[in-house]
Enzyme design. Structure first.
Site, PDB file in Angstrom:
ATOM      1  N   HIS A  73      -9.684   1.322  -1.980  1.00  0.00           N
ATOM      2  CA  HIS A  73      -8.246   1.151  -1.742  1.00  0.00           C
ATOM      3  C   HIS A  73      -7.575   0.630  -3.002  1.00  0.00           C
ATOM      4  O   HIS A  73      -7.748  -0.528  -3.384  1.00  0.00           O
ATOM      5  CB  HIS A  73      -8.040   0.187  -0.577  1.00  0.00           C
ATOM      6  N   GLU A 100      -3.578   4.815  13.350  1.00  0.00           N
ATOM      7  CA  GLU A 100      -3.279   6.080  12.685  1.00  0.00           C
ATOM      8  C   GLU A 100      -3.754   7.262  13.524  1.00  0.00           C
ATOM      9  O   GLU A 100      -3.058   8.282  13.618  1.00  0.00           O
ATOM     10  CB  GLU A 100      -3.913   6.119  11.296  1.00  0.00           C
ATOM     11  N   PHE A 108       1.105  -3.065   4.596  1.00  0.00           N
ATOM     12  CA  PHE A 108       1.395  -4.368   5.192  1.00  0.00           C
ATOM     13  C   PHE A 108       2.915  -4.583   5.178  1.00  0.00           C
ATOM     14  O   PHE A 108       3.611  -4.160   4.259  1.00  0.00           O
ATOM     15  CB  PHE A 108       0.726  -5.483   4.387  1.00  0.00           C
ATOM     16  N   HIS A 111      -4.194   7.441   5.736  1.00  0.00           N
ATOM     17  CA  HIS A 111      -4.220   6.148   5.042  1.00  0.00           C
ATOM     18  C   HIS A 111      -5.635   5.588   5.128  1.00  0.00           C
ATOM     19  O   HIS A 111      -6.154   5.058   4.146  1.00  0.00           O
ATOM     20  CB  HIS A 111      -3.201   5.205   5.674  1.00  0.00           C
ATOM     21  N   LYS A 163     -10.354   7.107   0.753  1.00  0.00           N
ATOM     22  CA  LYS A 163     -10.676   5.720   0.390  1.00  0.00           C
ATOM     23  C   LYS A 163     -12.157   5.418   0.643  1.00  0.00           C
ATOM     24  O   LYS A 163     -12.692   4.458   0.084  1.00  0.00           O
ATOM     25  CB  LYS A 163      -9.805   4.739   1.181  1.00  0.00           C
ATOM     26  N   CYS A 207       0.807  -1.230   0.000  1.00  0.00           N
ATOM     27  CA  CYS A 207       0.000   0.000   0.000  1.00  0.00           C
ATOM     28  C   CYS A 207       0.839   1.278   0.000  1.00  0.00           C
ATOM     29  O   CYS A 207       0.282   2.369  -0.164  1.00  0.00           O
ATOM     30  CB  CYS A 207      -0.919   0.026   1.214  1.00  0.00           C
TER      31      CYS A 207
END
Length: 408
Positions: free
Chosen positions: A338, A312, A397, A301, A333, A169
């Site tokens: 995403h 976050e 990730f 994010h 998003k 990502c």
């Protein structure tokens, strides 16, 4: 002194629009591209499933080929076509189509999480399912992660540093930072940066279902009832340019890239780390020269997963302390889904237009505040803001974190 980095072009294609302005208009107005989609493999695949996704309309490819005046889709996977479409728009806005600057002093860095997943699944169906040795002759070029950057280079005659980044990502965020670095170290005057993805495919969706990362209905960043992410495809691109180079050729300077932070959690393959994500944000603020008093638009994010959003929000509070709620937080998003490798670039394209307009687009599908996400989430409708700076976060990730600072 490090060379200043101007942004002279933006491009985007996603489920909420074909073009950077169309994406901004949809985000500002609170329009979503998320809808139920039926994912159906070949004759040897399991039963089809219907899941929420945000998929770009197929018409983008026809528009791209009309611009080039020739067919380009036969040898490119969908992810590469999406990247090429976004790059073309950004190059066009920057006034660089057929420009002499697009040569050895131009770099291309695009980020992709997986590359040609659609081609790969169709090839596996043919090989393992139909027991056929006959493959399309473009199978390997269509699968490779660098297929997108090669396509851009060939279409526009770029001979400078050209490569792809792949860090899940964070892929397009790493691409933007690398492109800026090539300009700052003198290896290029212009960098075409960004990323794209097209992995909302039957086999890939099954993989995401296996780790229970997908939402049941839609993406709800920072909402107490959030339950997962929504897969998407699309692409986005930015033209980075040495500031003086841009001025010398009379280019319109849309915004400025200020700096970034990059960290690795070295902790867990899927769970985030407060130290890693907050560390990236602190570095971006320091490297970008943001003052303590500056209001900052934070493009989170914001995947809508329970762990990511909680971490976050905690990172924002850890970095800004008592000033955390002075900084509006957006999570686009919730509208465009995403894009994995392409998400950070699309977030940046929208955030820069938000700064120019003085409006923060709303986070969609927000039902209930979460005490564990105590930040200033923009909900309801677009909110007027005074911020002239933005932080764009990408937390991948594997604990690969990037935070980028911009001004407009």
């Amino acid at each position: 002194m490090a060379r200043r980095i101007a942004i002279t072009g933006l491009g985007a294609v996603s489920a909420i629009g074909l073009g950077a302005k169309a994406n901004w208009d949809a985000a500002r107005e609170g329009r979503s591209g998320i809808a139920p989609h039926r994912f159906e493999g070949g004759q040897h695949a399991p039963e089809p499933v219907t899941l929420p996704a945000a998929l770009t309309a197929d018409g983008f490819a026809a528009g791209l080929e009309a611009r080039f005046g020739r067919k380009v889709s036969g040898t490119l996977d969908r992810f590469a076509l999406l990247g090429l479409a976004a790059a073309y728009e950004a190059i066009e806005q920057a006034g660089l189509v057929d420009h002499a600057a697009l040569d050895q002093r131009t770099a291309i860095v695009l980020g992709h999480g997986q590359g040609g997943q659609e081609t790969l699944e169709k090839s596996y169906e043919r090989f393992f399912g139909l027991k056929s040795q006959r493959m399309h002759p473009a199978t390997v070029p269509k699968i490779m992660v660098s297929g997108g950057v090669s396509a851009v280079a060939m279409q526009f005659g770029v001979h400078g540093p050209t490569f792809a980044t792949s860090s899940a990502c964070a892929s397009s965020a790493h691409a933007i930072v690398q492109g800026a670095g090539l300009i700052q170290t003198g290896l290029a005057d212009v960098a075409i940066v960004g990323g794209s993805e097209a992995i909302a495919t039957p086999g890939c969706m099954a993989g995401w279902m296996a780790i229970q990362a997908l939402a049941d209905a839609t993406c709800r960043p920072f909402s107490k009832d959030r339950d997962g992410m929504v897969m998407a495809d699309g692409g986005a691109a930015l033209i980075l340019e040495d500031y003086e180079h841009a001025r010398a050729r009379g280019a319109e300077i849309l915004a400025e890239y200020l700096g970034a932070g990059m960290t690795s959690d070295a902790f867990h393959i899927t769970q985030p780390s407060l130290e890693g994500t907050s560390g990236a944000m602190r570095q971006a603020i320091a490297n970008g020269g943001l003052a303590e008093a500056d209001e900052v638009l934070i493009s989170a994010h914001g995947t809508g997963t329970p762990l990511n959003d909680k971490n976050e929000a905690a990172s924002i509070r850890a970095v800004f302390g008592e000033r955390a709620r002075r900084h509006p937080v957006i999570a686009t998003k919730s509208a465009h889904g995403h894009l994995i490798g392409g998400s950070a670039a699309l977030q940046a394209v929208i955030a820069l237009q938000a700064l120019k307009a003085g409006l923060a687009p709303p986070v969609l599908n927000f039902n209930e505040p979460d005490p564990e996400c105590d930040v200033d989430v923009v909900v309801g409708q677009a909110r007027p803001i005074k911020a002239r700076h933005a932080l764009v976060n990408a937390f991948a990730f594997g604990g690969l974190n990037v935070s980028m600072a911009f001004s407009a």
